[in-house]
Design a protein around this motif. Structure first.
Motif, PDB file in Angstrom:
ATOM      1  N   LYS A 172      61.172  52.803  13.359  1.00 26.57           N
ATOM      2  CA  LYS A 172      61.519  53.835  14.336  1.00 26.57           C
ATOM      3  C   LYS A 172      61.425  55.235  13.737  1.00 26.57           C
ATOM      4  O   LYS A 172      61.143  56.206  14.443  1.00 26.57           O
ATOM      5  CB  LYS A 172      62.923  53.588  14.892  1.00 26.57           C
ATOM      6  CG  LYS A 172      63.034  52.281  15.673  1.00 26.57           C
ATOM      7  CD  LYS A 172      64.389  52.104  16.328  1.00 26.57           C
ATOM      8  CE  LYS A 172      64.523  52.930  17.573  1.00 26.57           C
ATOM      9  NZ  LYS A 172      65.698  52.566  18.381  1.00 26.57           N
ATOM     10  N   ILE A 188      64.190  44.563  21.902  1.00 27.52           N
ATOM     11  CA  ILE A 188      64.849  45.876  21.875  1.00 27.52           C
ATOM     12  C   ILE A 188      63.823  46.997  21.749  1.00 27.52           C
ATOM     13  O   ILE A 188      63.850  47.989  22.489  1.00 27.52           O
ATOM     14  CB  ILE A 188      65.865  45.935  20.724  1.00 27.52           C
ATOM     15  CG1 ILE A 188      67.037  44.978  20.996  1.00 27.52           C
ATOM     16  CG2 ILE A 188      66.386  47.359  20.529  1.00 27.52           C
ATOM     17  CD1 ILE A 188      67.954  44.789  19.806  1.00 27.52           C
ATOM     18  N   GLU A 190      60.574  46.940  22.351  1.00 24.84           N
ATOM     19  CA  GLU A 190      59.696  47.033  23.520  1.00 24.84           C
ATOM     20  C   GLU A 190      60.432  47.657  24.701  1.00 24.84           C
ATOM     21  O   GLU A 190      59.861  48.454  25.447  1.00 24.84           O
ATOM     22  CB  GLU A 190      59.174  45.646  23.904  1.00 24.84           C
ATOM     23  CG  GLU A 190      58.114  45.092  22.971  1.00 24.84           C
ATOM     24  CD  GLU A 190      57.503  43.809  23.482  1.00 24.84           C
ATOM     25  OE1 GLU A 190      56.267  43.725  23.492  1.00 24.84           O
ATOM     26  OE2 GLU A 190      58.266  42.906  23.879  1.00 24.84           O
ATOM     27  N   ALA A 191      61.722  47.310  24.866  1.00 26.94           N
ATOM     28  CA  ALA A 191      62.489  47.805  26.005  1.00 26.94           C
ATOM     29  C   ALA A 191      62.694  49.313  25.955  1.00 26.94           C
ATOM     30  O   ALA A 191      62.668  49.985  26.994  1.00 26.94           O
ATOM     31  CB  ALA A 191      63.838  47.102  26.079  1.00 26.94           C
ATOM     32  N   ASP A 192      62.910  49.868  24.756  1.00 28.47           N
ATOM     33  CA  ASP A 192      63.114  51.316  24.671  1.00 28.47           C
ATOM     34  C   ASP A 192      61.813  52.077  24.377  1.00 28.47           C
ATOM     35  O   ASP A 192      61.835  53.257  24.038  1.00 28.47           O
ATOM     36  CB  ASP A 192      64.204  51.674  23.661  1.00 28.47           C
ATOM     37  CG  ASP A 192      63.816  51.385  22.211  1.00 28.47           C
ATOM     38  OD1 ASP A 192      62.631  51.087  21.939  1.00 28.47           O
ATOM     39  OD2 ASP A 192      64.702  51.461  21.349  1.00 28.47           O
ATOM     40  N   ASN A 193      60.694  51.343  24.498  1.00 26.19           N
ATOM     41  CA  ASN A 193      59.358  51.940  24.341  1.00 26.19           C
ATOM     42  C   ASN A 193      59.135  52.517  22.951  1.00 26.19           C
ATOM     43  O   ASN A 193      58.363  53.465  22.777  1.00 26.19           O
ATOM     44  CB  ASN A 193      59.121  53.021  25.404  1.00 26.19           C
ATOM     45  CG  ASN A 193      57.643  53.264  25.642  1.00 26.19           C
ATOM     46  OD1 ASN A 193      56.834  52.336  25.588  1.00 26.19           O
ATOM     47  ND2 ASN A 193      57.279  54.515  25.913  1.00 26.19           N
ATOM     48  N   SER A 194      59.796  51.905  21.942  1.00 19.22           N
ATOM     49  CA  SER A 194      59.615  52.359  20.563  1.00 19.22           C
ATOM     50  C   SER A 194      58.441  51.678  19.882  1.00 19.22           C
ATOM     51  O   SER A 194      57.870  52.228  18.934  1.00 19.22           O
ATOM     52  CB  SER A 194      60.887  52.089  19.746  1.00 19.22           C
ATOM     53  OG  SER A 194      61.963  52.832  20.219  1.00 19.22           O
TER      54      SER A 194
END
Length: 320
Positions: A172, A188, A190-194
């Protein structure tokens, strides 16, 4: 860095370091020191009401299978699960561990990730890049297999061994170009587009996880009976929760500190159900492929005697 036996014992919660005892046939006199991952055995057995053991169970939480293998070798733990990779490392080092059963599981949610806005489009683009992985886990193995697929070796990248939390932070923050990882971290990120998946390990891994046991106590009937009962209970818990993923997600989410919808997504995308069973000769064969790959990369000595680690001591007592 390899820990000494004294240092390893000092790092394990005192509750697991029970005095030496002689197991009796009366299961009420038996204590099993069991390794669990967060959201795994202890949570699953509690959720399904299968934690009414006729023996005492002392759980200790670990975050990687290689540490569980080392704890069994140090006689600090009696029972715990790991993938093929920690098992072959343990076998090659002559550790005092044994494999008593197999836990079949999914091969999904194991992949090499890159930051979402990374210019890297294919695995071959990783040449010369910093790639993180988690030492002595499935990630070390599937990273080697992916490199070979693309006519590459570790010399073509800059491999960086990091723990789970360190790897998450490094990806990150931009200090890694890619990260070989597994589990909820993928959901996690993928969900926060990181991050996004560069290449999946789904078709590389066997899905075989092994339930290791402390061989120093296999001469005690009470210990063997309790251990087999525990494994059978775990298999029953998985069977119930495989059929009720929302219940599973509700139980696990608070323990792993991951939002329930992400846990449910993770569970719904598993390509195989978890299932406990006695080990089979074919399990040794797939583990041998892992050993060959790691040995070829110089990560462990060639041709470890894997068969010697597998014990039939519980096979006749196990379901599946």
């Amino acid at each position: 860095m390899k820990l000494s036996r004294r240092a390893l014992l000092a790092s394990i919660p005192a509750a697991t370091l029970l005095p030496q005892r002689s197991f009796a046939d009366d299961l009420s006199q038996v204590t099993l020191r069991v390794a669990t991952f967060r959201g795994a055995d202890q949570t699953l057995l509690r959720t399904t009401g299968l934690d009414d053991f006729p023996y005492k169970v002392v759980f200790s939480e670990f975050n990687s299978g290689n540490l569980i293998a080392r704890a069994i070798d140090a006689d600090a733990i009696d029972l715990g699960a790991w993938s093929e990779i920690p098992m072959v490392f343990a076998a090659s080092s002559g550790a005092r561990v044994a494999v008593a059963a197999t836990l079949e599981g999914p091969t999904t949610n194991q992949a090499v990730l890159v930051p979402t806005r990374s210019p890297l489009k294919s695995f071959s683009d990783l040449r010369g890049k910093r790639v993180g992985y988690i030492r002595s886990t499935t990630t070390q193995y599937f990273l080697l297999k992916m490199l070979a697929r693309h006519n590459m070796t570790l010399a073509d990248i800059t491999p960086v061994a990091l723990g789970m939390s360190e790897g998450l932070t490094a990806l990150k923050s931009g200090s890694l170009d890619a990260w070989a990882t597994y589990g909820y971290a993928i959901e996690i990120l993928e969900a926060d587009n990181s991050a996004r998946i560069l290449e999946s390990a789904e078709d590389i891994l066997s899905g075989h996880y092994f339930i290791g046991i402390n061989p120093q106590h296999l001469g005690d009937t009470g210990f063997k009976t309790a251990s087999a009962d525990y494994i059978n209970r775990l298999g029953k818990a998985y069977s119930q929760l495989n059929a009720d993923k929302p219940r599973w997600a509700r139980a696990v989410a608070p323990d792993v500190h991951v939002p329930e919808p992400l846990v449910l997504s993770y569970l719904n995308h598993m390509n195989r159900a978890y299932h406990t069973r006695p080990w089979k000769p074919s399990d040794i064969a797939t583990a041998s492929e892992v050993a060959h790959t790691l040995g070829g990369a110089g990560a462990l000595p060639p041709n470890p005697n894997l068969a010697s680690v597998f014990t039939p001591a519980l096979s006749s007592l196990l379901n599946g």
